[in-house]
Write a protein that holds these residues in place. Sequence first.
Motif, PDB file in Angstrom:
ATOM      1  N   CYS A   1      54.364  25.818  64.364  1.00  0.00           N
ATOM      2  CA  CYS A   1      55.589  25.081  64.695  1.00  0.00           C
ATOM      3  C   CYS A   1      56.027  25.556  66.059  1.00  0.00           C
ATOM      4  CB  CYS A   1      56.680  25.355  63.666  1.00  0.00           C
ATOM      5  SG  CYS A   1      56.189  24.769  62.052  1.00  0.00           S
TER       6      CYS A   1
ATOM      7  N   ASP B   1      57.968  22.669  56.378  1.00  0.00           N
ATOM      8  CA  ASP B   1      58.800  21.498  56.686  1.00  0.00           C
ATOM      9  C   ASP B   1      60.066  21.938  57.432  1.00  0.00           C
ATOM     10  OD1 ASP B   1      56.999  19.982  55.071  1.00  0.00           O
ATOM     11  OD2 ASP B   1      58.624  18.640  54.463  1.00  0.00           O
TER      12      ASP B   1
ATOM     13  N   ALA C   1      59.226  22.853  60.995  1.00  0.00           N
ATOM     14  CA  ALA C   1      58.889  21.646  61.765  1.00  0.00           C
ATOM     15  C   ALA C   1      60.175  20.928  62.188  1.00  0.00           C
ATOM     16  CB  ALA C   1      57.998  20.714  60.951  1.00  0.00           C
TER      17      ALA C   1
ATOM     18  N   LEU D   1      59.127  16.183  61.138  1.00  0.00           N
ATOM     19  CA  LEU D   1      57.798  16.104  60.520  1.00  0.00           C
ATOM     20  C   LEU D   1      56.809  15.303  61.353  1.00  0.00           C
ATOM     21  CD1 LEU D   1      58.617  15.777  56.724  1.00  0.00           C
ATOM     22  CD2 LEU D   1      57.437  17.645  57.900  1.00  0.00           C
TER      23      LEU D   1
ATOM     24  N   GLY E   1      54.536  18.068  63.164  1.00  0.00           N
ATOM     25  CA  GLY E   1      54.106  19.211  62.355  1.00  0.00           C
ATOM     26  C   GLY E   1      52.636  19.156  61.974  1.00  0.00           C
TER      27      GLY E   1
ATOM     28  N   THR F   1      51.527  18.179  58.235  1.00  0.00           N
ATOM     29  CA  THR F   1      52.413  18.780  57.237  1.00  0.00           C
ATOM     30  C   THR F   1      53.088  17.712  56.377  1.00  0.00           C
ATOM     31  OG1 THR F   1      52.845  20.736  58.585  1.00  0.00           O
ATOM     32  CG2 THR F   1      54.587  20.101  57.062  1.00  0.00           C
ATOM     33  N   HIS F   2      53.326  16.538  56.964  1.00  0.00           N
ATOM     34  CA  HIS F   2      54.095  15.514  56.243  1.00  0.00           C
ATOM     35  C   HIS F   2      53.247  14.734  55.239  1.00  0.00           C
ATOM     36  CE1 HIS F   2      52.175  12.309  58.499  1.00  0.00           C
ATOM     37  NE2 HIS F   2      52.467  12.912  59.633  1.00  0.00           N
TER      38      HIS F   2
ATOM     39  N   SER G   1      51.872  14.359  64.447  1.00  0.00           N
ATOM     40  CA  SER G   1      51.402  15.475  63.608  1.00  0.00           C
ATOM     41  C   SER G   1      49.899  15.398  63.357  1.00  0.00           C
ATOM     42  CB  SER G   1      52.124  15.456  62.260  1.00  0.00           C
ATOM     43  OG  SER G   1      53.497  15.402  62.460  1.00  0.00           O
TER      44      SER G   1
END
Length: 473
Positions: A131, A366, A369, A375, A378, A393-394, A410
């Motif tokens: 991040c 989360d 991020a 998100l 991320g 990540t999302h 992301s």
Amino acid sequence: MYEKIVPPSQGSRILFQDGKLVVPNDPIVPFIRGDGTGVDIWPAAQRVFDAAVEKAYGGDRNIVWFKVYAGDEACDLYGTYQYLPEDTLNAIRDYRVAIKGPLTTPVGGGIRSLNVALRQIFELYACVRPCKYYNGTPSPHKSPEKLDVIVYRENTEDIYLGIEWAQGTEIADRLIKILNEDLIPATLEHGKKRIPLDSGIGIKPISKQGSQRLIRRAIQHALRLPKPKQQVTLVHKGNIMKYTEGAFRDWGYELVREEFREECIIERESWILSNKERDPDISLENNARKIEPGYDNLTPEKQAEVREEVKVVLDALWESHGNGQWKEKVMVNDRIADSIFQQIQTRPNEYSILATMNLNGDYLSDAAAAIVGGLGMGPGANIGDGCAVFEATHGTAPKHAGLDRINPGSVILSGVMMLEYMGWDEAADLIKKGIAAAISNRQVTYDLARLMDPPVEPPLKCSEFAEAIVQHF
Ligand SMILES: NC(=O)C1=CN([C@@H]2O[C@H](COP(=O)(O)OP(=O)(O)OC[C@H]3O[C@@H](n4cnc5c(N)ncnc54)[C@H](OP(=O)(O)O)[C@@H]3O)[C@@H](O)[C@H]2O)C=CC1
Ligand SMILES: O=C(O)CCC(=O)C(=O)O
Ligand SMILES: [Mg+2]
């Protein structure tokens, strides 16, 4: 070998030899498009990857993409409930490095997570989620540039192992009975506690081997960072879950003592050493008093334990780590999980690598991020020994699916991690440069556009953002 997919006729396999990845100039890389916004994100991301590789290597290198199926798309091709076909698993096994879009997991029932299944099947035990702030990215935080952390999340166990029994099922009732009537009363420390009879039951296994292999990777990563970032924080809720989360911390420190003694210093050891550095004649007792709050109120036995700890550290480490030498080592400390959510906001620059168990890392990645733009910014990687699957990540963000509006950042940044993992840093750097330039130029998708001051109107579409990144190479 494959039932319904055909590997590309061009391209070569990435190999894993003598503990190292061997990447040809034309690696075949399987990709899963993903559910929901996967339909938007994946083509945008692929456009950026191909353009970066072309620009960086002028045709000498190229990725040969191999489409494989999971989630809804897999059911369309392979039939009902075929969410994760053998073909897909075989392709990841054969080609070792893959990238994926998000996959849907229903809440409360239905299939278990395909995302988690992939991590467990291939023992991708380290979920690595950096991040980091890109200049110009809008953020709800005042100083987002101060955050530069990497969440190293254990990826195969904890409650994500998925050993659960629903309330009212025969096994849940049997388990509760055995626990209430036999195992809990047999454990003195549990006293008169009892599990409510109408409970669902979930099991949280945290193993020593699983914890240590994750923490080992986190420390190895810290050793590659520049000095001020050479730090690993063990994140846990060990005050409450002593034998799972508390053990994670203890196994982390044990690993430091047994495998990284020369390279690392534990925070508490650094206090003992610096007490002696400030006052070379300090007694064991006074040193113990300084490192242990409330020392004078402890029982004599506990006080003796702390004095012994001071002695052991000084005997073992003064020569190798004393007189300030510890400042050149990787600092390993620990923080309780709830407080780390506060710390990354109030003191972001004090943290670097956050080594966590599975659930804590899921939440924390989360949250971290969000500080650097949300998100849409991320990225992530699921890494094992000789195999890796890159993914954001999302999740699938279903309400935005198919609208060409979601931020592909992301997945694009996950691809940057993949290129770096392959040693293709030139292409990775181009993408990072393109993203930074597009954002500074206010060429952003809706999520960043609405946070900007003044808001960007109209925002770029998902595909347009990808194009803007390419134009800034
Ligand atoms: N690894 C994986 O494949 C993962 C899968 N999932 C699964 O995804 C599904 C949906 O989960 P949900 O809880 O809605 O979480 P999501 O992460 O999918 O989305 C939640 C919200 O986050 C924001 N967001 C997500 N992705 C982006 C992006 N690329 N760019 C900008 N903003 C983004 C959106 O906020 P806003 O609308 O406010 O703009 C979105 O509504 C579930 O089935 C879940 O299990 C979840 C996490 C990981
Ligand atoms: O698999 C899922 O549906 C959710 C996983 C998740 O949230 C994550 O890995 O961050
Ligand atoms: Mg998550």
